[in-house]
Design a protein around this motif. Structure first.
Motif, PDB file in Angstrom:
ATOM      1  N   LEU A 156       0.820  -1.214   0.000  1.00  0.00           N
ATOM      2  CA  LEU A 156       0.000   0.000   0.000  1.00  0.00           C
ATOM      3  C   LEU A 156       0.850   1.257   0.000  1.00  0.00           C
ATOM      4  O   LEU A 156       0.579   2.211  -0.734  1.00  0.00           O
ATOM      5  CB  LEU A 156      -0.927   0.003   1.215  1.00  0.00           C
ATOM      6  CG  LEU A 156      -2.253  -0.744   1.069  1.00  0.00           C
ATOM      7  CD1 LEU A 156      -3.014  -0.730   2.376  1.00  0.00           C
ATOM      8  CD2 LEU A 156      -3.095  -0.117  -0.027  1.00  0.00           C
ATOM      9  N   VAL A 157       1.875   1.277   0.835  1.00  0.00           N
ATOM     10  CA  VAL A 157       2.720   2.468   0.935  1.00  0.00           C
ATOM     11  C   VAL A 157       3.455   2.714  -0.381  1.00  0.00           C
ATOM     12  O   VAL A 157       3.487   3.853  -0.882  1.00  0.00           O
ATOM     13  CB  VAL A 157       3.717   2.319   2.099  1.00  0.00           C
ATOM     14  CG1 VAL A 157       4.796   3.399   2.030  1.00  0.00           C
ATOM     15  CG2 VAL A 157       2.990   2.411   3.440  1.00  0.00           C
ATOM     16  N   CYS A 158       4.026   1.670  -0.952  1.00  0.00           N
ATOM     17  CA  CYS A 158       4.750   1.837  -2.221  1.00  0.00           C
ATOM     18  C   CYS A 158       3.799   2.242  -3.352  1.00  0.00           C
ATOM     19  O   CYS A 158       4.126   3.119  -4.159  1.00  0.00           O
ATOM     20  CB  CYS A 158       5.473   0.545  -2.586  1.00  0.00           C
ATOM     21  SG  CYS A 158       6.877   0.167  -1.513  1.00  0.00           S
ATOM     22  N   GLY A 159       2.622   1.609  -3.393  1.00  0.00           N
ATOM     23  CA  GLY A 159       1.650   1.965  -4.425  1.00  0.00           C
ATOM     24  C   GLY A 159       1.165   3.394  -4.292  1.00  0.00           C
ATOM     25  O   GLY A 159       1.073   4.131  -5.287  1.00  0.00           O
ATOM     26  N   GLY A 160       0.847   3.808  -3.071  1.00  0.00           N
ATOM     27  CA  GLY A 160       0.379   5.171  -2.851  1.00  0.00           C
ATOM     28  C   GLY A 160       1.454   6.196  -3.148  1.00  0.00           C
ATOM     29  O   GLY A 160       1.190   7.243  -3.757  1.00  0.00           O
ATOM     30  N   ALA A 161       2.679   5.916  -2.710  1.00  0.00           N
ATOM     31  CA  ALA A 161       3.790   6.837  -2.966  1.00  0.00           C
ATOM     32  C   ALA A 161       4.055   6.966  -4.462  1.00  0.00           C
ATOM     33  O   ALA A 161       4.294   8.080  -4.976  1.00  0.00           O
ATOM     34  CB  ALA A 161       5.049   6.361  -2.244  1.00  0.00           C
ATOM     35  N   LEU A 162       4.008   5.839  -5.162  1.00  0.00           N
ATOM     36  CA  LEU A 162       4.232   5.881  -6.611  1.00  0.00           C
ATOM     37  C   LEU A 162       3.133   6.671  -7.311  1.00  0.00           C
ATOM     38  O   LEU A 162       3.412   7.483  -8.215  1.00  0.00           O
ATOM     39  CB  LEU A 162       4.273   4.452  -7.159  1.00  0.00           C
ATOM     40  CG  LEU A 162       4.476   4.320  -8.673  1.00  0.00           C
ATOM     41  CD1 LEU A 162       5.813   4.930  -9.086  1.00  0.00           C
ATOM     42  CD2 LEU A 162       4.404   2.851  -9.091  1.00  0.00           C
ATOM     43  N   ALA A 163       1.880   6.465  -6.889  1.00  0.00           N
ATOM     44  CA  ALA A 163       0.767   7.198  -7.496  1.00  0.00           C
ATOM     45  C   ALA A 163       0.936   8.696  -7.312  1.00  0.00           C
ATOM     46  O   ALA A 163       0.732   9.477  -8.254  1.00  0.00           O
ATOM     47  CB  ALA A 163      -0.556   6.734  -6.890  1.00  0.00           C
ATOM     48  N   MET A 164       1.289   9.120  -6.106  1.00  0.00           N
ATOM     49  CA  MET A 164       1.465  10.554  -5.857  1.00  0.00           C
ATOM     50  C   MET A 164       2.657  11.122  -6.622  1.00  0.00           C
ATOM     51  O   MET A 164       2.597  12.237  -7.155  1.00  0.00           O
ATOM     52  CB  MET A 164       1.619  10.809  -4.355  1.00  0.00           C
ATOM     53  CG  MET A 164       0.331  10.647  -3.572  1.00  0.00           C
ATOM     54  SD  MET A 164       0.486  11.132  -1.831  1.00  0.00           S
ATOM     55  CE  MET A 164       1.504   9.797  -1.204  1.00  0.00           C
ATOM     56  N   ALA A 165       3.738  10.348  -6.694  1.00  0.00           N
ATOM     57  CA  ALA A 165       4.918  10.830  -7.421  1.00  0.00           C
ATOM     58  C   ALA A 165       4.611  11.008  -8.903  1.00  0.00           C
ATOM     59  O   ALA A 165       4.993  12.013  -9.521  1.00  0.00           O
ATOM     60  CB  ALA A 165       6.073   9.848  -7.225  1.00  0.00           C
ATOM     61  N   VAL A 166       3.905  10.040  -9.465  1.00  0.00           N
ATOM     62  CA  VAL A 166       3.585  10.110 -10.895  1.00  0.00           C
ATOM     63  C   VAL A 166       2.639  11.271 -11.179  1.00  0.00           C
ATOM     64  O   VAL A 166       2.857  12.054 -12.116  1.00  0.00           O
ATOM     65  CB  VAL A 166       2.960   8.786 -11.369  1.00  0.00           C
ATOM     66  CG1 VAL A 166       2.381   8.928 -12.778  1.00  0.00           C
ATOM     67  CG2 VAL A 166       3.999   7.668 -11.343  1.00  0.00           C
ATOM     68  N   THR A 167       1.580  11.406 -10.382  1.00  0.00           N
ATOM     69  CA  THR A 167       0.618  12.485 -10.647  1.00  0.00           C
ATOM     70  C   THR A 167       1.234  13.862 -10.395  1.00  0.00           C
ATOM     71  O   THR A 167       0.918  14.816 -11.104  1.00  0.00           O
ATOM     72  CB  THR A 167      -0.631  12.323  -9.770  1.00  0.00           C
ATOM     73  OG1 THR A 167      -0.261  12.228  -8.391  1.00  0.00           O
ATOM     74  CG2 THR A 167      -1.409  11.083 -10.166  1.00  0.00           C
ATOM     75  N   PHE A 168       2.119  13.952  -9.400  1.00  0.00           N
ATOM     76  CA  PHE A 168       2.787  15.237  -9.174  1.00  0.00           C
ATOM     77  C   PHE A 168       3.664  15.587 -10.367  1.00  0.00           C
ATOM     78  O   PHE A 168       3.683  16.739 -10.831  1.00  0.00           O
ATOM     79  CB  PHE A 168       3.639  15.187  -7.904  1.00  0.00           C
ATOM     80  CG  PHE A 168       4.358  16.477  -7.619  1.00  0.00           C
ATOM     81  CD1 PHE A 168       3.694  17.543  -7.030  1.00  0.00           C
ATOM     82  CD2 PHE A 168       5.692  16.634  -7.975  1.00  0.00           C
ATOM     83  CE1 PHE A 168       4.351  18.745  -6.784  1.00  0.00           C
ATOM     84  CE2 PHE A 168       6.361  17.831  -7.730  1.00  0.00           C
ATOM     85  CZ  PHE A 168       5.688  18.893  -7.128  1.00  0.00           C
ATOM     86  N   GLY A 169       4.399  14.586 -10.883  1.00  0.00           N
ATOM     87  CA  GLY A 169       5.242  14.832 -12.044  1.00  0.00           C
ATOM     88  C   GLY A 169       4.435  15.233 -13.271  1.00  0.00           C
ATOM     89  O   GLY A 169       4.800  16.173 -13.993  1.00  0.00           O
ATOM     90  N   VAL A 170       3.323  14.542 -13.493  1.00  0.00           N
ATOM     91  CA  VAL A 170       2.460  14.885 -14.628  1.00  0.00           C
ATOM     92  C   VAL A 170       1.884  16.285 -14.458  1.00  0.00           C
ATOM     93  O   VAL A 170       1.837  17.083 -15.404  1.00  0.00           O
ATOM     94  CB  VAL A 170       1.330  13.848 -14.771  1.00  0.00           C
ATOM     95  CG1 VAL A 170       0.303  14.312 -15.805  1.00  0.00           C
ATOM     96  CG2 VAL A 170       1.895  12.496 -15.171  1.00  0.00           C
ATOM     97  N   GLY A 171       1.428  16.581 -13.225  1.00  0.00           N
ATOM     98  CA  GLY A 171       0.878  17.911 -12.965  1.00  0.00           C
ATOM     99  C   GLY A 171       1.897  19.008 -13.193  1.00  0.00           C
ATOM    100  O   GLY A 171       1.578  20.066 -13.760  1.00  0.00           O
ATOM    101  N   ALA A 172       3.144  18.774 -12.764  1.00  0.00           N
ATOM    102  CA  ALA A 172       4.192  19.774 -12.951  1.00  0.00           C
ATOM    103  C   ALA A 172       4.484  19.994 -14.438  1.00  0.00           C
ATOM    104  O   ALA A 172       4.652  21.140 -14.892  1.00  0.00           O
ATOM    105  CB  ALA A 172       5.477  19.325 -12.223  1.00  0.00           C
ATOM    106  N   LEU A 173       4.504  18.903 -15.207  1.00  0.00           N
ATOM    107  CA  LEU A 173       4.752  19.033 -16.639  1.00  0.00           C
ATOM    108  C   LEU A 173       3.616  19.769 -17.340  1.00  0.00           C
ATOM    109  O   LEU A 173       3.852  20.661 -18.174  1.00  0.00           O
ATOM    110  CB  LEU A 173       4.935  17.640 -17.262  1.00  0.00           C
ATOM    111  CG  LEU A 173       6.212  16.891 -16.906  1.00  0.00           C
ATOM    112  CD1 LEU A 173       6.180  15.475 -17.462  1.00  0.00           C
ATOM    113  CD2 LEU A 173       7.429  17.652 -17.440  1.00  0.00           C
ATOM    114  N   VAL A 174       2.393  19.419 -16.997  1.00  0.00           N
ATOM    115  CA  VAL A 174       1.232  20.086 -17.608  1.00  0.00           C
ATOM    116  C   VAL A 174       1.186  21.545 -17.201  1.00  0.00           C
ATOM    117  O   VAL A 174       0.905  22.442 -18.015  1.00  0.00           O
ATOM    118  CB  VAL A 174      -0.075  19.360 -17.200  1.00  0.00           C
ATOM    119  CG1 VAL A 174      -1.288  20.165 -17.669  1.00  0.00           C
ATOM    120  CG2 VAL A 174      -0.101  17.958 -17.794  1.00  0.00           C
TER     121      VAL A 174
END
Length: 236
Positions: free
Chosen positions: A212-230
């Motif tokens: 759960l921790v790894c999945g949640g952390a990965l989800a937040m990292a990916v969406t933050f990166g996508v949000g920053a790029l957009v």
């Protein structure tokens, strides 16, 4: 037979544990999906308005979607169970002797001697033939079928409760630290719910927490990166 401490042999206790486990899983969905959404928007802009709007919209949409999905799923299951129970009721009315033989065979298949199995079937049939067949053949309790409305409400409440945590975590702190605070709060919450769900299901807590921790952390990292790029591309 000796019951081990904490083992849910009573059907009502097992049912309550299943509901609690489903609630924990629903809360996990709310935590991860809403955290990913608000962190992604926060990666694109530091303004509070868009983050709040996205978070609330995600909470409402997710709760409605979860409730609708649970209602449809449980309704389909309940319809199937009722059809099976109706079929069993008809068979008992039309073929009582054959149904008695069938019930005795079921108990014999579970390890009882032929004589004992027959006696058990006769006594249970005399008390409540329909309930005996529903339990032995279908593993159902006719008066205790799952309510689609209750399942939908529980799913919506669990998702909403989970969603409120990352939503508050990203709105309360100052803009400069909101993503870090949200990340820490979400990771801690997922560790807690992962431990609880593992304990309820009798699984190994460490593995459940790590997933759960790894999945949640990965989800937040990916969406933050996508949000920053957009956000950069859009000039936000």
């Amino acid at each position: 037979m000796v019951n081990h401490p904490g083992e849910p042999h009573d059907a009502s206790i097992a049912g309550r544990l299943n509901w609690l486990r489903a609630g924990v899983l629903g809360a996990n969905d709310g935590i991860v999906s809403t955290a990913g959404l608000v962190v992604g928007v926060a990666g694109a802009t530091t303004a509070t308005g868009p983050v709040l709007t996205a978070g609330v919209a995600g909470l409402v949409a997710g709760a409605v979607s979860m409730a609708l999905g649970e209602y449809v799923s449980v309704s389909s299951q309940r319809d199937t169970e009722k059809a099976l129970l109706d079929k069993e009721r008809r068979e008992l009315a039309e073929f009582p002797d054959q149904e008695l033989d069938e019930l005795a065979a079921l108990y014999e298949g579970k390890g009882l001697s032929p004589g004992t199995a027959r006696q058990v079937a006769v006594e249970l049939t005399a008390k409540d033939a329909f309930a005996a067949h529903a339990d032995a053949e279908l593993h159902l309790t006719p008066d205790d079928l799952t309510s689609p409305w209750q399942a939908a409400a529980a799913s919506a409440v669990a998702f909403t409760a989970g969603s409120l945590l990352p939503l508050l975590a990203i709105l309360v702190p100052p803009a400069g630290v909101r993503v870090v605070v949200t990340f820490a709060v979400v990771v801690a919450a997922l560790a807690g719910t992962g431990y609880l769900s593992a304990r309820l299901g009798g699984a190994h807590p460490a593995r459940a927490v790590l997933r759960l921790v790894c999945g949640g952390a990965l989800a937040m990292a990916v969406t933050f990166g996508v949000g920053a790029l957009v956000g950069t591309a859009a000039g936000l």
